[in-house]
Write an enzyme that holds these catalytic residues in place. Structure first.
Site, PDB file in Angstrom:
ATOM      1  N   ASP A   1      32.677  71.411   7.092  1.00 34.08           N
ATOM      2  CA  ASP A   1      33.521  72.077   6.092  1.00 34.08           C
ATOM      3  C   ASP A   1      33.218  71.526   4.699  1.00 34.08           C
ATOM      4  O   ASP A   1      33.609  72.118   3.699  1.00 34.08           O
ATOM      5  CB  ASP A   1      35.005  71.834   6.396  1.00 34.08           C
ATOM      6  CG  ASP A   1      35.644  72.974   7.190  1.00 34.08           C
ATOM      7  OD1 ASP A   1      35.156  74.111   7.063  1.00 34.08           O
ATOM      8  OD2 ASP A   1      36.613  72.716   7.914  1.00 34.08           O
TER       9      ASP A   1
ATOM     10  N   GLN B   1      40.737  72.536  11.905  1.00 32.59           N
ATOM     11  CA  GLN B   1      41.321  73.703  11.237  1.00 32.59           C
ATOM     12  C   GLN B   1      42.630  73.308  10.542  1.00 32.59           C
ATOM     13  O   GLN B   1      43.487  72.654  11.137  1.00 32.59           O
ATOM     14  CB  GLN B   1      41.577  74.809  12.283  1.00 32.59           C
ATOM     15  CG  GLN B   1      42.145  76.096  11.722  1.00 32.59           C
ATOM     16  CD  GLN B   1      41.161  76.832  10.815  1.00 32.59           C
ATOM     17  OE1 GLN B   1      39.965  76.878  11.071  1.00 32.59           O
ATOM     18  NE2 GLN B   1      41.675  77.412   9.738  1.00 32.59           N
TER      19      GLN B   1
ATOM     20  N   LYS C   1      35.421  82.197  13.713  1.00 36.88           N
ATOM     21  CA  LYS C   1      34.361  81.181  13.665  1.00 36.88           C
ATOM     22  C   LYS C   1      33.624  81.108  15.013  1.00 36.88           C
ATOM     23  O   LYS C   1      32.402  80.962  15.060  1.00 36.88           O
ATOM     24  CB  LYS C   1      34.961  79.818  13.283  1.00 36.88           C
ATOM     25  CG  LYS C   1      35.428  79.794  11.824  1.00 36.88           C
ATOM     26  CD  LYS C   1      36.285  78.595  11.469  1.00 36.88           C
ATOM     27  CE  LYS C   1      36.865  78.793  10.064  1.00 36.88           C
ATOM     28  NZ  LYS C   1      37.754  77.717   9.632  1.00 36.88           N
TER      29      LYS C   1
END
Ligand code: NAP
Length: 292
Positions: free
Chosen positions: A120, A97, A53
């Site tokens: 997200d 995460q 990422k």
């Protein structure tokens, strides 16, 4: 032979489009978008995903802020960091995460993220917006699957889409998107589904998101079907330098010749998830820093 749904190539096209947009904004005096990433603990796979990422952010000209905490961090302290990011005007979006250590509630952390910065697309508000006319930030992996199908002009309207795996992150939101935005007829299968093959065999579009290599064999797939394999499992492979390779849920070698379109693993949905994260960050940035 099938058309390969080349997520790597499409993701690269999307990245070029994002870079151009960032340059355009910068030329008007705006700062670059800034994505923050929180990672807790030292799980090797999570760090690999986070590094991917960060590399993606760099490739499109985004700034990034990495926050790494020990796995002993308390839920309360982590919530405080989320709160700080929520109110930090220099951060456009952020992700926490997963997985998190067991003593931290994923739901509590996710729901504490300001929806406008939830790139997200995990919060209930963003999730729920899938079925609204005013869609907000969409969950990254299903958004990536939809975008991949759209860019290959895969016909979805009226088609029977069977999704295997009904998780909150992938299968469930994808089912809603397939119905709402793509006008497909959806069957959502999970581990309690009886006679899985009877469903998969009737799929015009089969999406598999379980995490069990070899779950879908050639006899479970209709001739000419479109196959999207979301599954990503590390399996031991002594021929690789790393000692492992990534495997999907579909037995690719035997299934591919029967299909019209198919995603490879790796190089299919994985790069599209990262591209979606970048698109979501760009959206969060533009929504919070309008041009005037
Ligand atoms: P998850 O939360 O474990 O969900 C798996 C789903 O599959 C659940 O709905 C589960 O049912 C269902 N399931 C389990 N066994 C099954 C069976 N035998 N038949 C049918 N359904 C079954 O996992 P996830 O987060 O959705 O991820 C799924 C896979 O996709 C994993 O391999 C993950 O690594 C991969 N993934 C890849 C990307 C990417 O960018 N490429 C992104 C996200 C996830 P229950 O809930 O009832 O157990």
């Amino acid at each position: 032979m099938p058309t390969i749904l080349d997520g790597k190539k499409v993701a690269s096209d999307i990245k070029n489009e994002i870079s151009a947009r960032v340059e355009e904004r910068k030329s008007k005096g705006f700062r670059a978008p800034n994505l923050a990433i929180i990672i807790v603990g030292d799980d090797g796979a999570s760090h690999t995903y986070v590094n991917g990422k960060i590399a993606a952010c760099k490739s499109v000209g985004f700034d990034f802020t990495l926050m790494h905490f020990a796995s002993t961090i308390s839920e309360e302290k982590l919530l405080k960091h989320v709160e700080n990011l929520n109110s930090d005007e220099d951060i456009d979006g952020f992700i926490v995460q997963l997985p998190l250590p067991e003593h931290i509630s994923v739901e509590k952390i996710t729901e504490s993220i300001k929806p406008e910065k939830d790139v997200d697309g995990f919060t209930n508000q963003n999730f729920g917006s899938i079925v609204s006319k005013n869609q907000l930030i969409l969950p990254a992996t299903p958004f990536g699957v939809m975008e991949l199908l759209r860019r290959y002009d895969v016909e979805t309207e009226g088609k029977h889409c069977v999704i295997v795996g009904a998780s909150r992150l992938v299968g469930a939101p994808l089912g809603m998107m397939m119905t709402e935005s793509a006008h497909a007829t959806v069957t959502l299968c999970h581990k309690y589904t009886n006679d899985l093959a009877s469903h998969t065999k009737s799929a015009d579009i089969l999406v598999v998101a379980v995490g069990k290599p070899g779950l879908i064999s050639e006899d479970m797939v209709k001739e000419g079907a479109v196959i999207v394999d979301v599954g990503t499992t590390r399996v031991e492979d002594k021929t690789k330098k790393s000692g492992f390779r990534l495997s999907g849920d579909v037995d690719y070698d035997t299934v591919a010749p029967k299909t019209s379109f198919i995603t490879p693993v790796p190089g299919g949905v994985g790069p599209m998830t990262i591209a979606s994260l970048l698109l979501n960050t760009l959206k969060a940035y533009e929504d919070q820093n309008p041009e005037g």
